[in-house]
Structures are given as structure tokens and as C-alpha cells.
Design a protein around this motif. Structure first.
Motif, short mmCIF file in Angstrom:
data_model
loop_
_atom_site.label_atom_id
_atom_site.label_comp_id
_atom_site.label_asym_id
_atom_site.label_seq_id
_atom_site.Cartn_x
_atom_site.Cartn_y
_atom_site.Cartn_z
N LEU A 183 0.48 -0.97 0.18
CA LEU A 183 0.29 0.20 0.39
C LEU A 183 0.86 0.90 -0.63
N ALA A 184 2.28 1.29 0.58
CA ALA A 184 3.22 2.32 0.89
C ALA A 184 3.76 2.27 -0.66
N ARG A 185 3.91 1.64 -1.05
CA ARG A 185 4.80 1.77 -2.47
C ARG A 185 3.73 2.50 -3.39
N ARG A 186 2.26 2.43 -3.29
CA ARG A 186 1.05 2.61 -4.17
C ARG A 186 0.62 3.96 -3.92
N ALA A 270 3.23 6.78 2.41
CA ALA A 270 4.30 6.50 1.37
C ALA A 270 5.75 6.13 1.89
N PRO A 271 6.33 5.14 0.80
CA PRO A 271 7.25 3.94 1.75
C PRO A 271 8.20 4.62 1.87
N VAL A 282 5.47 5.54 5.88
CA VAL A 282 5.33 6.88 6.42
C VAL A 282 3.87 7.10 6.03
N LEU A 283 3.04 7.47 7.20
CA LEU A 283 1.08 8.13 7.25
C LEU A 283 1.43 9.24 7.56
N ARG A 284 0.81 10.32 6.57
CA ARG A 284 0.58 10.97 6.44
C ARG A 284 -1.05 11.31 6.84
N ILE A 285 -1.58 12.45 7.72
CA ILE A 285 -2.53 12.18 8.80
C ILE A 285 -2.90 14.24 7.57
N PRO A 286 -4.55 13.64 7.54
CA PRO A 286 -5.15 14.56 6.28
C PRO A 286 -5.01 15.32 6.78
N GLY A 287 -5.93 16.90 6.06
CA GLY A 287 -6.81 17.79 7.35
C GLY A 287 -5.38 18.84 8.14
#
Length: 904
Positions: A183-186, A270-271, A282-287
Motif C-alpha cells: 500500500l505504501a508503494r502505491r 508512502a514508502p 510513512v503515514l501522512r495525516i490529512p486536514g
């Protein structure tokens, strides 16, 4: 754990060192690697274990057969020999235990031979097989034991390496298991549940263009459930780095504690940037919302968080540096440390003081058990001895205190290493055994690498182990050598400890940071004077805060005095022009510095025989630290003699310097985006006194470097534009100035000032009744500067410079309307880094002979613009730019006007 008493400290025992090093190397090679690589390495190690085991078994059987053969020959055949009490195939000991004495020519066996049933010098090897008695009058050959002993040592090393490999493979499996890596690679958007595993922290401030980039919060976490866009939900256990919203409520994210559970929606995976990292994504939190908490932290983590928050509250009233530094010294909380203070600690190699380590734990445990060397003696000290607590209970209390220390200070590499060594030492005290610190360190490394193989790749863990090992091995030897040369014992111990730690850690620091600190040893010596009182009173404030905040504030105020001393040492050391030097990075740089260090140590041993040579080396070192500008100018050609104006190379930003007469005195106009770069420029120029800092406007590429201008210099005042926009950067300037005790005032439109040979007039912002521009660039302070050498007489032609800040074309046209008599100048600082936004009318009116462009290499804006360069070419103006020419100095006037590039 401090020095020991000879009765408790045995001779060095290095048997655990090879297994620890083997486990460390195996974990470093395996952790983060794919399963295939781990399986190959583990297979090789297990095959080696099997081969050594088989070879040892064959060797043991052969040795037993040879022993029987020797016994038969000694007994004269297969029958019994009544003289020696022999039976078939066995040789017994002669009757040496009788009270008849040794007799002439016979030596008695020591007690160890009787107690173990083995001859003197023979040690039984458990699990390796028996060693036959040599028979009467025979001495065991050393090789009969050395072989099995070596085989056992090799087996131990291989087994520890195999265990570390297996542990590293299991820890690395989380990086590749489950759907998260794909999922991170995509760059997939997911819903996720996660558990916080580390303290949140803010990214170091950065400048993007003319703005200060937001400082997002990052934190380590473990994904426990992930739902993909197709609705597939999967339970996982995957380590990730969480990037909180850049413009969210930063304070709320920073208050999160480990073990807190979150549930996020619409987060993008993200990778990781680096392969082999301990995170899978890496998990980017939105908002821009706060943290979506669905589960509170555990009771233990809440208690630790309350203690840390109480310490921060207790330090609120301290001076800026002490307020920022004391939580770092006590519990490793560096969230308040400004970048300039951290840079000062880095330049002086004092960062280890904010990474809680063995010295902190030693001080805490010493309050309980007293000096560890006296812990097993009747005259033991500490609170436990005063209260009559037994040794075993003391050890248990020390263990509980150590675990609490880890929880409150967080399980960072240096904390874990210190805690493991402390627990092993406490175990020795509780069981009444001898303390042996080198085996304790080796055992700690082995256990920690097996527990968390990622430590094998941690530079912090490496530095902690190297420093501790140096204190245990090199420190005593160097201290003894210094004492033989007449150095007082206590001073010799402290000096040897600082030198030993620096000698082994400096190559690693050079490998990481590509620099070498020349002031590390003296700064560490001076700072060490204050570490113990700051730590003791800091921990007292930490403990008192939950129950009595006024008492905690009192302890914090007392701790603030030594803490402020440490900060002043760091800033004073970092302010020296030669505090640190550039050095090749990577493995080559580290090995080169290690070789240089060995050579310096060898030369230092011979220094007392050559006092004159030692004095010369000391003078050279002093010159390297002080770097007087005349000397460096003679050696390097920079700065050129008689310079009047210098445009510093600070990247995509402005920082210019005007010589103000007396040596070392200059007026600084703008500070650039990076404190390190502007500080380096001023050091090279030998500037130590700045009567005025003029900030043309508050954009980050002009003011973010202000801490570098203030570092180690006497600054009289700061003048700014009349428009305090952007507000965040204006507040930053006022905050930094207040911390340094420098007043900040706004310029008065039209004012004129003179300092030495300098005379300048504020051309813009316009005086009333003209309105103040509402945009930051057009509110820039524009200066017309004249520089006249005092020795040239009243008729001398002054050097004239126009410094328009970042005025846009509308502001440049307004300047011409307000000052219609503006004439030609010698030097023009090109506005806005040479962008195409230049007013042709102003360029024609100024008609500069030199145009200097402050611009960064490979900037994304295309500066300087071809149109601007073509405009100057049409005027016959020579153009120099910092991205190609480096810093640029202007010398001379009239026909002697010249621009001297300092190199890119």
C-alpha cells in the motif's frame, strides 16, 4: 557505575566481549534485510556451529584415547601397580594429601587442585568432556585444555551471532509482513488504527523561499489495523512514522504519550526515504484537526508523562537557556531547545548531555547506594545504608529505580545501555559477587542487541558503548600516566576520562556529521563541573512537582544555575572561530580521523621530552581556535585587506556586511535563512562587534539567520522595517532578540546615521504623509550607504552603495518619486535575488558599476532571471552572483573599485 574498590573489582575479564561483538555485527548485517538474506546468514552460522561441534567432539574422543594409552604405558601394562594404586586403564593421584610434607625436591599442589580434583593450573570445562589425570609426577600440558577451551569460545561466539541473526530476522519481518508495504508503494489512502510508541517531536525549522516552512510533528507508531480503499481490513503489527498535519494544533499532537491509541481516516501511506529503515511506511495525516484519540495511554505512561510535564512547568520561570536545557539534562526532553542552542551543543560535542546516559543513572543510584565501590563493605554509604536497608533490598530498590528511570527518560539507546549496565552491577551487589564492569558492559550489549537488534545500527548506541568502554579501559591507563607526570589525581581522572571518550567517539561523529570539534575536550571538562548538581536538583524538581509545585520550582531554580553555566560553556565554545573544522564524512573520514587520533596519542606520550615542541603545538592549536582575521587573510587571501562591503554566501537569501572602522566591527544588513552560514561568514571576516543589525523586512530568507549573527558577538541594537509582517517571523525576531538581551526598534523613514566611516540614509519606507506599503517586500528598508576611509581625507571619494531590500517594481518606482535626486552609485545589491521584477527606471538612475546578486545554487525560481542580467549588460554593469562566485568583497573606490570573489 563509577569507580570500584579493589576488593570488588577483579582483573579484566574479556570472555564476553567476542560474543557481544559477534552478536552486534550479525544483528547489524541482518536487521532490516529481506528474509532470504537472513536465512542465508543464519544457515551459514548454524553450519559453522555444527562443524565446530563435530570437530570438538572428535578432538575430545581422540584426547581421551591418547590419555588412556599414556596411562597404560605409565602403569606398565594392563594390570595394577601396587606402588601407585593403578587399575587397568586408569592412573590415580599419588598420596600427596598426607601430612608428610612435600619432601625434598617436590612441590606442593595449591588448594585449587585439591578442591576441584584437578592438578594445579587445570580448569574443568563443563560440557566439553573430562580431562584425564596426568599421573604421578606428570604435569598437564597447556595444549590439553587450551583446545577445548578455544572450541567452547568459538561455539559461544557463533551461537550468539546466530541468536542475534534470528532475533534480527524476526524483528525485520514486521517491515515486509502484511499489506502495508505494498500500500505504501502505491501511495494508497487508508483508514488505520495505530498505537503511539514514541514521544512526538517537531521537525527542525526550514526556510522555503521567503517563508518559514511549517514545523510538522512526527511520531513513531505501530499500525494495528488498516482498511484499504476496497474495504479490506487487516490486523497488522507494522512500524510506521506518522506525519501530523503541518497546520494542525501542534500543541495537541505534542502532548500525545506512548501507548495512546489513534484512529485516522483518509491518511496516505508512502514508502520510507531510506531502505533498511526501521519503519515500513510513512503515514501522512490529512486536514488540520487534532489527534483522533480512541484509547488513552497506560497508567504507567500517564505517570511518566505527568512527571515530565511537571518538570517543564517547574522550569517555566528560568532564563531561556536554562528553561530549555534542564528538562533535557534530566529526562532527555529537548522539545524547548532552539536550533541555535542545539547547534552550540553540537559544535562543542556536548549533545550527549541531553541524551540521558550512564552519568545520569550513576548520580541517581549513588544517592541510594552511595559509591558503588563501597557497596559491599561495612562502611557503605547512601540513603539505603543510612536507613539500615539490607544489600539485597537495596539492589531490588535500585532495580526498581532503574526501571522507573527508563520509563520516564524513555528507552533511548543510551538510556537502555546505561540501565542494562546498572542492573547487572546491582545484581552483583545483591548477590555479593565481585563487580567487573567490562563484562557488565559486554553482557549489556549482548542482551540489548538480542532484545532490540535495531540498536546494532544506532549511532547513539554505538557512541554510548564506545564512550563507556573508553572510560573503563583507556581512562584508568591514561589517568595513571598523567599522575606519574605530576598531574593531581582528581584532575588526571577527569582529564583522562574526557580525552578517552573523545578519542573513540570523534571518528564516529566525523563519519556522521563530516566535522571535528576542536573545543570538545575543554568544553566537556568545564561543563562536567555543573552536571552533577544540575542533575541532582533537576531530579528533585521532577520528584517534587506532582506533590508540591512551589518546592519543585525552588529545586528547579537551584538547578537552573549550573544548567545556565553549561549553556554558557556551549555558547562560548561554539563562538570561537575555530570551534569546529570540516572533515571528510563517511567511513573514510572516520578511519582517517581514527588514524590521526592514534598518531596524536603517540606523540602526546613523548611530549614531556620535548617541551619546546609541545609549546609550539599549543600555540598552533590556539591560533587554529581563535583564527585572527589578519592571519587567516594572509594565509587564505580571504577576506581581502581593506574590504568595505561583503555579500555573504548564505544560499537563497540576503546577508551583507559593512565594515565600520575598528577591527572586528561591522554593521550587518539582513541575516539570511541559515544561522550557520551567516555565522561562518562573520567569523571569516573576524567580526566580533555589531553596533547595528538592520533587517530590511521580516521574510524568512532575510531574518531566520539572526541567531547566527548574535552568536558570540556584541550586538548593540536591531532595527527593522515598520511593517511587522509576516507576523510569525516578526515574533521570531523579537523572541530571539529578547533572549540575547538586544533591543529591537523600527527605523524612522528618512533618518540618517553614522558609525565610523559609514554613513547611511533610510530611503524607504517613505515618510509621512506617504502611506506605509501593505506588502512585506514593498515595505523593505532601502538604504543609501556611503563608506569613506578616514585616512583618505575630507576630499576622498566615498564608496556608494544602494541596498533596496526586496522592493518590487512598484516599490522601486515609489522610491524614485520620493527621492527624485537619487544619483548613480558604485554598487547595487540586486533586489529579490535577481528576479525579473526590476524597474528599468531605477536601474538607469542608479547606473551601478557593480551589481551583486545574492542567490542560491540550483534554486527552483530560476534566479537570477535572464531579463535582469540582460538589463545590467545593456548598462555595462559588471554582475557577480553568490551561487557562482561565493561570498563577494568590495574594496577600493573610484578607479580602484574592485570586487573580490571568495569562491563558491
Amino acid at each position: 557505575m563509577g569507580s570500584s574498590h579493589p576488593l570488588q573489582e577483579g582483573p579484566p575479564d574479556l570472555r564476553l566481549v567476542p560474543p557481544a561483538l559477534a552478536a552486534w555485527a550479525a544483528a547489524a548485517l541482518t536487521v532490516g534485510a529481506t528474509a532470504g538474506r537472513a536465512v542465508v546468514l543464519l544457515t551459514v552460522l548454524l553450519a559453522a556451529v555444527l562443524a565446530v561441534g563435530l570437530a570438538t567432539g572428535r578432538g575430545s574422543a581422540t584426547g581421551q584415547l591418547r590419555s588412556r594409552d599414556r596411562g597404560r604405558r605409565a602403569g606398565g601394562g594392563t594390570g595394577a601397580d601396587p606402588r601407585h594404586g593403578t587399575e587397568s586403564g586408569r592412573v590415580t593421584e599419588p598420596d600427596v594429601d598426607k601430612d608428610t610434607g612435600p619432601g625434598p625436591g617436590r612441590a606442593t599442589e595449591p588448594d585449587v587442585g585439591r578442591s576441584t580434583g584437578l592438578p594445579a593450573g587445570h580448569v574443568a570445562e563443563p560440557g566439553i568432556g573430562r580431562t584425564a589425570d596426568p599421573g604421578p609426577g606428570r604435569v598437564t600440558r597447556p595444549g590439553s585444555v587450551a583446545g577445548p577451551r578455544r572450541a567452547a569460545a568459538v561455539l559461544t561466539v557463533l551461537l550468539c551471532a546466530a541468536a542475534a541473526t534470528a532475533s534480527a530476522a524476526l524483528h525485520s519481518a514486521d517491515l515486509y509482513r502484511g499489506p502495508v508495504p505494498e500500500l505504501a508503494r502505491r501511495y494508497a489512502v487508508v483508514q488505520a488504527e495505530l498505537t503511539v510508541t514514541g514521544d512526538p517531536r517537531q521537525i527542525r525549522p526550514r526556510v522555503q523561499g521567503d517563508r518559514a516552512a511549517p514545523r510538522p510533528v512526527v511520531l513513531d507508531a505501530e499500525l494495528t489495523r488498516v482498511v484499504a480503499t476496497d474495504g479490506t481490513a487487516t490486523a497488522v503489527r507494522t512500524p510506521v512514522l506518522v506525519l501530523a498535519p503541518a497546520r494542525g494544533p501542534t500543541a495537541a499532537w505534542l502532548r500525545l504519550l506512548p501507548s495512546t491509541r489513534l484512529r485516522v481516516t483518509g491518511a496516505r501511506l508512502a514508502p520510507p526515504r531510506l531502505d533498511g529503515d526501521r519503519i515500513a511506511a510513512v503515514l501522512r495525516i490529512p486536514g488540520s484537526a487534532g489527534p483522533p484519540v480512541v484509547g488513552p495511554p497506560t497508567a504507567v505512561q500517564r505517570m511518566a508523562g505527568d512527571l515530565r510535564a511537571g518538570l517543564r512547568e517547574a522550569t517555566e520561570g528560568l532564563p531561556t537557556d536554562a528553561r530549555a536545557l534542564l528538562p533535557g539534562l534530566v529526562v532527555g526532553d529537548t522539545s524547548r531547545m532552539e536550533p541555535d542552542l542545539y547547534d552550540a551543543f553540537a559544535a562543542t560535542d556536548l549533545v550527549h548531555l541531553t541524551a540521558v546516559s550512564g552519568s545520569n543513572l550513576t548520580i541517581v543510584l549513588a544517592l541510594l547506594i552511595g559509591p558503588p565501590g563501597l557497596a559491599l563493605r561495612a562502611e557503605r554509604r547512601g540513603l539505603a545504608a543510612g536507613l539500615g536497608v539490607s544489600l539485597r533490598t537495596t539492589a531490588l530498590l535500585g532495580g526498581a529505580l532503574t526501571l522507573a528511570f527508563v520509563i520516564v527518560c524513555r528507552p533511548e539507546p543510551s538510556v537502555l545501555r546505561a540501565a542494562a549496565c546498572g542492573l547487572i552491577t546491582l545484581l552483583a551487589i545483591g548477590t555479593g559477587r565481585r563487580r567487573s564492569l567490562i563484562p557488565a558492559l559486554a553482557a549489556a550489549v549482548l542482551l540489548l542487541v538480542l532484545y532490540d537488534p535495531w540498536l546494532a545500527r544506532s549511532y547513539g548506541f554505538l557512541l554510548s558503548v564506545l564512550a563507556t568502554g573508553a572510560l573503563l579501559t583507556l581512562g584508568p591507563v591514561w589517568s595513571a600516566g598523567m599522575q606519574r607526570r605530576g598531574v593531581p589525581p582528581r584532575l588526571a581522572e577527569v582529564l583522562a576520562a574526557a580525552c578517552a571518550a573523545q578519542a573513540v567517539c570523534a571518528p564516529v561523529v566525523a563519519m556522521m556529521a563530516a566535522r571535528v570539534s576542536l573545543v570538545a575536550i575543554p568544553c566537556n571538562l568545564f561543563a562536567e563541573l555543573a552536571v552533577a548538581p544540575a542533575t541532582v536538583f533537576g531530579f528533585a524538581a521532577l520528584a517534587a512537582a506532582p506533590a508540591a509545585m512551589p518546592v519543585a520550582e525552588l529545586f528547579a531554580r537551584v538547578a537552573g544555575w549550573p544548567t545556565g553555566w553549561i549553556a554558557r560553556v556551549a555558547r562560548a565554545g561554539a563562538a570561537l572561530p575555530g570551534a569546529e573544522i570540516d572533515w571528510p564524512g563517511g567511513w573514510r573520514g572516520g578511519l582517517l580521523l581514527a588514524a590521526v587520533t592514534v598518531a596524536v596519542v603517540l606523540l602526546a606520550r613523548r611530549a614531556p621530552r620535548h617541551p619546546w615542541l609541545s609549546a609550539v603545538c599549543a600555540v598552533l592549536l590556539l591560533l587554529a581556535l581563535v583564527r585572527p582575521a589578519p592571519l587567516t587573510g594572509t594565509l587564505t587571501g580571504w577576506p581581502p585587506p581593506g574590504w568595505k562591503f561583503v555579500m555573504c554566501d548564505v544560499g537563497q537569501g540576503d546577508a551583507t556586511v559593512l565594515a565600520a572602522g575598528e577591527r572586528g566591527t561591522a554593521v550587518v544588513v539582513d541575516a539570511g535563512p541559515d544561522p550557520v552560514l551567516v555565522d561562518r561568514c562573520l567569523r571569516e571576516l573576524g567580526v566580533t562587534r555589531v553596533p547595528v543589525v538592520l533587517l530590511s523586512h521580516f521574510h524568512a530568507d532575510h531574518v531566520s539567520g539572526l541567531p547566527g549573527v548574535l552568536r558570540g558577538r556584541s550586538v548593540g541594537s536591531i532595527q527593522t522595517t515598520t511593517l511587522p509582517e509576516p507576523g510569525g517571523q516578526a515574533a521570531f525576531v523579537h523572541r530571539v532578540a529578547a533572549g540575547a538581551g538586544v533591543p529591537v526598534t523600527a527605523v524612522r523613514p528618512g533618518e540618517r546615521r553614522r558609525i565610523g566611516p559609514l554613513d547611511w540614509q533610510v530611503l524607504w519606507p517613505p515618510p509621512p504623509p506617504h502611506p506605509t506599503p501593505a506588502e512585506a517586500n514593498d515595505a523593505s528598508v532601502a538604504l543609501l550607504v556611503r563608506h569613506t576611509d578616514p585616512g583618505d581625507g575630507a576630499a576622498a571619494t566615498p564608496l556608494t552603495l544602494l541596498l533596496p531590500g526586496d522592493l518590487e517594481p512598484s516599490g522601486q518606482q515609489g522610491l524614485l518619486r520620493v527621492h527624485p535626486g537619487l544619483g548613480a552609485v558604485d554598487v547595487l545589491k540586486v533586489a529579490h535575488h535577481g528576479s525579473a521584477h526590476q524597474d528599468p527606471g531605477l536601474l538607469r538612475r542608479a547606473a551601478p558599476r557593480l551589481a551583486l546578486v545574492p542567490v542560491g545554487r540550483d534554486n527552483p525560481y530560476g534566479h537570477p532571471a535572464p531579463a535582469a542580467l540582460a538589463a545590467f549588460a545593456s548598462l555595462g554593469t559588471a554582475v557577480l552572483r553568490t551561487d557562482r562566485d561565493g561570498a563577494i568583497a568590495v574594496t577600493g573606490t573610484g578607479a580602484d573599485l574592485a570586487a573580490v570573489p571568495g569562491g563558491g
